[in-house]
Scaffold this active site. Sequence first.
Site, short mmCIF file in Angstrom:
data_model
loop_
_atom_site.label_atom_id
_atom_site.label_comp_id
_atom_site.label_asym_id
_atom_site.label_seq_id
_atom_site.Cartn_x
_atom_site.Cartn_y
_atom_site.Cartn_z
N ASP A 15 -9.10 3.15 -1.90
CA ASP A 15 -8.12 3.47 -0.62
C ASP A 15 -8.85 4.97 -0.29
O ASP A 15 -9.48 5.55 -1.23
CB ASP A 15 -6.91 3.31 -1.22
CG ASP A 15 -5.75 3.86 -0.10
OD1 ASP A 15 -5.90 3.46 1.01
OD2 ASP A 15 -5.00 4.59 -0.34
N SER A 16 -8.00 5.46 0.75
CA SER A 16 -8.39 6.83 1.19
C SER A 16 -7.42 7.82 0.24
O SER A 16 -7.87 8.94 0.46
CB SER A 16 -7.81 6.72 2.71
OG SER A 16 -6.21 6.47 2.90
N TYR A 34 -7.41 8.55 6.41
CA TYR A 34 -8.39 7.64 7.24
C TYR A 34 -7.78 7.26 8.59
O TYR A 34 -8.43 6.79 9.56
CB TYR A 34 -8.72 6.46 6.51
CG TYR A 34 -9.87 6.58 5.35
CD1 TYR A 34 -10.12 8.04 4.96
CD2 TYR A 34 -10.53 5.74 4.87
CE1 TYR A 34 -10.93 8.22 3.71
CE2 TYR A 34 -11.42 5.90 3.78
CZ TYR A 34 -11.90 7.01 3.30
OH TYR A 34 -12.55 7.33 2.41
N GLY A 35 -6.42 7.08 8.75
CA GLY A 35 -6.04 6.31 9.77
C GLY A 35 -5.80 7.23 11.05
O GLY A 35 -5.27 6.65 11.95
N CYS A 63 -7.11 -0.14 1.54
CA CYS A 63 -6.84 0.73 2.40
C CYS A 63 -6.91 -0.19 3.63
O CYS A 63 -7.90 -0.92 4.28
CB CYS A 63 -7.91 1.78 2.54
SG CYS A 63 -7.54 2.77 4.27
N ASN A 64 -5.66 -0.42 4.55
CA ASN A 64 -5.88 -1.12 5.82
C ASN A 64 -6.68 -0.51 6.98
O ASN A 64 -7.33 -1.37 7.53
CB ASN A 64 -4.41 -1.12 6.26
CG ASN A 64 -3.41 -1.93 5.45
OD1 ASN A 64 -3.10 -3.06 5.90
ND2 ASN A 64 -2.88 -1.31 4.41
N THR A 65 -6.84 0.75 6.92
CA THR A 65 -7.45 1.35 7.80
C THR A 65 -9.02 0.96 7.69
O THR A 65 -9.73 0.57 8.48
CB THR A 65 -7.47 2.94 7.84
OG1 THR A 65 -6.13 3.10 8.14
CG2 THR A 65 -8.06 3.42 9.21
N GLU A 114 4.39 10.11 0.85
CA GLU A 114 3.78 10.91 -0.07
C GLU A 114 4.83 12.32 -0.58
O GLU A 114 4.68 12.61 -1.89
CB GLU A 114 2.48 11.76 0.49
CG GLU A 114 1.66 10.66 1.23
CD GLU A 114 -0.04 10.99 0.61
OE1 GLU A 114 -0.31 12.14 0.58
OE2 GLU A 114 -0.39 9.87 0.47
N CYS A 131 0.00 -1.00 6.18
CA CYS A 131 -0.59 0.21 5.80
C CYS A 131 -0.19 0.37 4.28
O CYS A 131 1.07 -0.11 3.87
CB CYS A 131 0.04 1.46 6.63
SG CYS A 131 -0.40 3.06 5.75
N THR A 132 -0.90 0.87 3.48
CA THR A 132 -0.84 0.93 1.92
C THR A 132 0.53 1.62 1.63
O THR A 132 1.30 1.45 0.87
CB THR A 132 -2.01 1.80 1.49
OG1 THR A 132 -2.03 3.03 2.03
CG2 THR A 132 -3.05 0.89 1.49
N HIS A 133 0.96 2.67 2.36
CA HIS A 133 2.11 3.37 2.33
C HIS A 133 3.42 2.62 2.35
O HIS A 133 4.52 3.05 1.86
CB HIS A 133 2.21 4.68 2.98
CG HIS A 133 1.17 5.80 2.14
ND1 HIS A 133 -0.15 5.44 2.25
CD2 HIS A 133 1.31 7.01 1.83
CE1 HIS A 133 -0.71 6.43 1.66
NE2 HIS A 133 0.04 7.40 1.59
#
Length: 268
Positions: free
Chosen positions: A15-16, A47-48, A78-80, A157, A189-191
């Site tokens: 992931d980023s 990365y987004g 990572c989705n991006t 974050e 998105c991962t978050h």
Amino acid sequence: MPHHPNSNDPIGVFDSGLGGLTVVKELFMSLPEENIIYFGDTARVPYGTKSRETIIRYSREIVSVLLKHKVKMIVVACNTASSLALDVLQKECPVPIIGVIDPGAKKAALSTKSKKVGIIATQSTVKSGKYAKRLKDFEPKVHVISQPCPLFVPLVEEGWFDHDITFRVAKEYLADFKKEGIDTLILGCTHYPLLRKTIARVMGSKVTLIDSAREVAMEVKEILGAQKMLRHDRKSPEHMYLVSDEPEIFKFRAVRFLGTSVKNVKRV
Ligand code: DGL
């Protein structure tokens, strides 16, 4: 370089930054026997907001690091990176490599009754149109509405999952979805899985939230099972974390994503 993976080799996940740990957490639950090597590109996150060329270059570098660690499979958590680089990586990679878009899109297509699906993701993921395209492949009649939510990543974050400010930001971002009457929302998105409670509070109980982390873990299990590549070893599994920036910051923040502390973090 010839690559002959063995069932006891680790699964590589990247992931980023930290967000992909939501996928690792699901892998721990679905596949507790597996060794996992996670790469978090903490020096170059996010990365987004970056271009396709940059994301492809970064992703290729990470895949080659993971292959040096003899991974048997790679998950682009990572989705991006999944939206913008997966098709290129799949042509080059000697081991199975999957992303988070297809499992989430498939689940959403099966879930929607109103055929109105919302997608929230980073700017680059929304701009790529990948989720919308894959959703339409699985359910041609679907009407898709997308919304980038760039403020969600820093809020997560910071650990502000249920914070009042996060609730207000979510209300603002999700207002159009409420008007449109979607019945399914992809957390693209991962978050975002960490904001599940707050997003559910805004959207109400009638909207199904699709978490690609959970779906992708199921797909990893299916692929490894079908290839007879699931790990069978009496030794307890080992997990390793590679980061491109300071390991201490990663360790400190990782707990929020994983729910447990991480050891064995190395800077590469
Ligand atoms: N991991 C990214 C994603 O899932 C979010 C953070 C970033 O922008 O790098 O899209």
